[in-house]
Design an enzyme around this catalytic site. Structure first.
Site, PDB file in Angstrom:
ATOM      1  N   MET A 252       0.844  -1.202   0.000  1.00 15.13           N
ATOM      2  CA  MET A 252       0.000   0.000   0.000  1.00 15.13           C
ATOM      3  C   MET A 252       0.883   1.258   0.000  1.00 15.13           C
ATOM      4  O   MET A 252       1.992   1.232   0.520  1.00 15.13           O
ATOM      5  CB  MET A 252      -0.889   0.032   1.242  1.00 15.13           C
ATOM      6  CG  MET A 252      -1.808  -1.158   1.403  1.00 15.13           C
ATOM      7  SD  MET A 252      -3.296  -1.084   0.444  1.00 15.13           S
ATOM      8  CE  MET A 252      -4.184   0.208   1.251  1.00 15.13           C
TER       9      MET A 252
ATOM     10  N   GLY B 261       2.373   4.188  -4.710  1.00 12.27           N
ATOM     11  CA  GLY B 261       2.161   4.990  -5.906  1.00 12.27           C
ATOM     12  C   GLY B 261       1.743   4.210  -7.136  1.00 12.27           C
ATOM     13  O   GLY B 261       1.959   4.662  -8.261  1.00 12.27           O
ATOM     14  N   LYS B 262       1.115   3.063  -6.950  1.00 20.42           N
ATOM     15  CA  LYS B 262       0.686   2.248  -8.103  1.00 20.42           C
ATOM     16  C   LYS B 262      -0.343   2.986  -8.949  1.00 20.42           C
ATOM     17  O   LYS B 262      -0.218   3.033 -10.176  1.00 20.42           O
ATOM     18  CB  LYS B 262       0.099   0.909  -7.626  1.00 20.42           C
ATOM     19  CG  LYS B 262       1.081   0.012  -6.906  1.00 20.42           C
ATOM     20  CD  LYS B 262       0.439  -1.259  -6.399  1.00 20.42           C
ATOM     21  CE  LYS B 262      -0.627  -1.063  -5.358  1.00 20.42           C
ATOM     22  NZ  LYS B 262      -0.192  -0.483  -4.088  1.00 20.42           N
ATOM     23  N   SER B 263      -1.340   3.551  -8.321  1.00 23.57           N
ATOM     24  CA  SER B 263      -2.402   4.223  -9.074  1.00 23.57           C
ATOM     25  C   SER B 263      -1.896   5.481  -9.769  1.00 23.57           C
ATOM     26  O   SER B 263      -2.281   5.765 -10.906  1.00 23.57           O
ATOM     27  CB  SER B 263      -3.587   4.551  -8.165  1.00 23.57           C
ATOM     28  OG  SER B 263      -4.168   3.355  -7.690  1.00 23.57           O
TER      29      SER B 263
ATOM     30  N   ASP C   1      -5.926  -1.346 -12.831  1.00 25.37           N
ATOM     31  CA  ASP C   1      -5.638  -0.975 -11.451  1.00 25.37           C
ATOM     32  C   ASP C   1      -6.157  -2.071 -10.526  1.00 25.37           C
ATOM     33  O   ASP C   1      -7.118  -2.770 -10.857  1.00 25.37           O
ATOM     34  CB  ASP C   1      -6.322   0.362 -11.119  1.00 25.37           C
ATOM     35  CG  ASP C   1      -5.777   1.009  -9.857  1.00 25.37           C
ATOM     36  OD1 ASP C   1      -4.555   0.909  -9.611  1.00 25.37           O
ATOM     37  OD2 ASP C   1      -6.559   1.640  -9.131  1.00 25.37           O
ATOM     38  N   GLU C   2      -5.532  -2.221  -9.370  1.00 24.95           N
ATOM     39  CA  GLU C   2      -5.965  -3.184  -8.339  1.00 24.95           C
ATOM     40  C   GLU C   2      -6.094  -4.600  -8.909  1.00 24.95           C
ATOM     41  O   GLU C   2      -7.063  -5.311  -8.642  1.00 24.95           O
ATOM     42  CB  GLU C   2      -7.280  -2.734  -7.696  1.00 24.95           C
ATOM     43  CG  GLU C   2      -7.257  -1.340  -7.101  1.00 24.95           C
ATOM     44  CD  GLU C   2      -6.359  -1.179  -5.874  1.00 24.95           C
ATOM     45  OE1 GLU C   2      -5.831  -2.194  -5.362  1.00 24.95           O
ATOM     46  OE2 GLU C   2      -6.178  -0.032  -5.439  1.00 24.95           O
TER      47      GLU C   2
ATOM     48  N   GLN D   8      -4.862  -7.293  -8.127  1.00 25.14           N
ATOM     49  CA  GLN D   8      -4.935  -8.400  -7.167  1.00 25.14           C
ATOM     50  C   GLN D   8      -6.352  -8.953  -7.067  1.00 25.14           C
ATOM     51  O   GLN D   8      -6.550 -10.109  -6.716  1.00 25.14           O
ATOM     52  CB  GLN D   8      -4.424  -7.990  -5.785  1.00 25.14           C
ATOM     53  CG  GLN D   8      -5.326  -7.051  -5.004  1.00 25.14           C
ATOM     54  CD  GLN D   8      -5.046  -5.588  -5.275  1.00 25.14           C
ATOM     55  OE1 GLN D   8      -4.282  -5.246  -6.167  1.00 25.14           O
ATOM     56  NE2 GLN D   8      -5.649  -4.712  -4.479  1.00 25.14           N
TER      57      GLN D   8
ATOM     58  N   CYS E 146      10.047   2.466   9.802  1.00 24.90           N
ATOM     59  CA  CYS E 146      11.428   2.447  10.296  1.00 24.90           C
ATOM     60  C   CYS E 146      12.442   2.848   9.230  1.00 24.90           C
ATOM     61  O   CYS E 146      13.616   3.041   9.538  1.00 24.90           O
ATOM     62  CB  CYS E 146      11.769   1.063  10.841  1.00 24.90           C
ATOM     63  SG  CYS E 146      11.912  -0.207   9.551  1.00 24.90           S
TER      64      CYS E 146
ATOM     65  N   CYS F 108       7.915  -3.377   6.926  1.00 18.73           N
ATOM     66  CA  CYS F 108       8.990  -4.290   6.562  1.00 18.73           C
ATOM     67  C   CYS F 108       8.668  -5.653   7.180  1.00 18.73           C
ATOM     68  O   CYS F 108       7.783  -5.769   8.041  1.00 18.73           O
ATOM     69  CB  CYS F 108      10.338  -3.771   7.062  1.00 18.73           C
ATOM     70  SG  CYS F 108      10.493  -3.699   8.869  1.00 18.73           S
TER      71      CYS F 108
END
Length: 192
Positions: free
Chosen positions: A11, A14-16, A87-88, A90, A147, A181
């Site tokens: 999440m 910056g995919k969109s 987009d999306e 998945q 982190c 992470c």
């Protein structure tokens, strides 16, 4: 020669915005794009690809029953399509990914699909699984954990608590999910 691209991340990577940028670049050069988004993700409205920084783009929604190849052929007949953007991804089903493969292989049109790889339980989504199998090019879009390390996991947060049980698909944004992470995902630490 066209290829099927799978561009994945956690999440907030910056995919969109990347998808919107690619669409803009094609259109700026007089090319036509077909932008698709699963109907299950209606956080910003039906048929909308939206970046968290506020940039949006209209898209055609697809659902579990949609035949993406037939949709493409219909749109391509109306006005030639030079690129398909998803987009999306998945949330796609196996048949959707296979239909995207057919667009690439039979119609010689590139397909760029953006989405998550793994869910909050660190398991693959159906669409991600088949994108990993069928994609010609697999590219990671990187982001960071609180982190500073590279984020590779997505944690679901309910009432301020890290949870690892529940339905795989619960659509949400920053209010429900945080990128972590591996160390902090395994520790269950959401921040300092």
């Amino acid at each position: 020669m066209a290829q099927l691209y799978y561009r994945y991340s956690t999440m907030n990577a910056g995919k969109s915005i990347e998808l919107i940028k690619v669409a803009y670049n094609y259109e700026e050069r007089g090319k036509r794009v077909l932008v698709l988004t699963p109907s299950i993700d209606d956080r910003f409205g039906v048929g909308v690809v939206a970046s968290r920084i506020g940039i949006t783009r209209e898209a055609i929604t697809i659902n579990e029953e949609t035949n993406v190849l037939e949709l493409f052929m219909k749109e391509n007949k109306r006005h030639g399509i030079d690129c398909v953007l998803v987009d999306e991804c998945q949330f796609l089903k196996k048949h959707h990914v296979q239909e995207l493969v057919e667009i690439v292989d039979s119609c010689d049109v590139p397909v760029l699909a953006y989405g998550l790889k793994n869910d909050f339980k660190n398991e693959l989504f159906e669409g991600s699984y088949y994108m990993l199998i069928y994609a010609d090019k697999i590219e990671e879009i990187k982001t960071i954990c609180w982190c500073g390390r590279k984020a590779t996991m997505v944690a679901r947060v309910v009432d301020g608590k890290f949870v690892k049980t529940g339905e795989q698909i619960v659509v949400g944004g920053n209010d429900m999910y945080i990128s972590l992470c591996r160390k902090h995902y395994n520790d269950g630490r959401l921040g300092e």
